[in-house]
Design a protein around this motif. Structure first.
Motif: not given
Length: 163
Positions: A73-89
């Motif tokens: 779950l921690a890996t999934i959360v970290s990956g989703i967080g990174s992906l969405t931050v990149g998309a927002a940028r």
């Protein structure tokens, strides 16, 4: 919880553990919860590592988290967080506040905490998404000012266990 007890922990770390446990116990449909630091390391989790022996359910009858592992779950959360931050940028969207992934067999919610850490929740497909999001927002509001660099370090050491 994964953290190895509360003996010797600061009041802030114990409070965060209590808040996380409360989120899991009080919100219907929540399977597991993880708090991940801004650099992707797990700080808190509701899934004891011992649940890997019983991946179908925990003592309360809730299905175990993804593959029964808090690290998953921690890996999934970290990956989703990174992906969405990149998309927002890329879209000039500003900061990401919350992300939700709805699947046939469950949902994953990720919410930003003020210090760049992330709160992730794995929930059942029939959960009330607005209730889960509301309780996550309460956790984030309470945890954001407490999750200092010192407390993050203390929580990491707790997860690593005795050496």
């Amino acid at each position: 919880m994964t953290a190895t007890g509360t003996f010797g922990l600061s009041t802030e770390a114990r409070n965060l553990q209590w808040l996380l446990g409360n989120l899991v116990e009080e919100v219907p449909g929540v399977r597991s919860v993880a708090v991940v630091s801004s650099d992707g390391l797990m700080l808190l989790s509701s899934d004891p590592e011992t649940q890997q022996d019983t991946p179908d359910a925990d003592e309360a009858g809730r299905p175990a988290g993804p593959r029964g592992s808090s690290a998953d779950l921690a890996t999934i959360v970290s990956g989703i967080g990174s992906l969405t931050v990149g998309a927002a940028r890329l879209m000039d969207g500003g900061g990401v506040k919350q992300t939700m992934v709805a699947m046939d067999e469950g949902s994953v919610f990720v919410m930003s905490i003020s210090d760049g850490s992330l709160l992730g929740v794995h929930a059942t497909p029939d959960c009330d998404m607005s209730v889960v999001a509301y309780h996550m927002a309460l956790f984030v509001g309470r945890a954001g000012h407490v999750l200092t660099p010192e407390v993050r370090s203390e929580l990491r050491k707790t997860l690593e266990g005795p050496r």
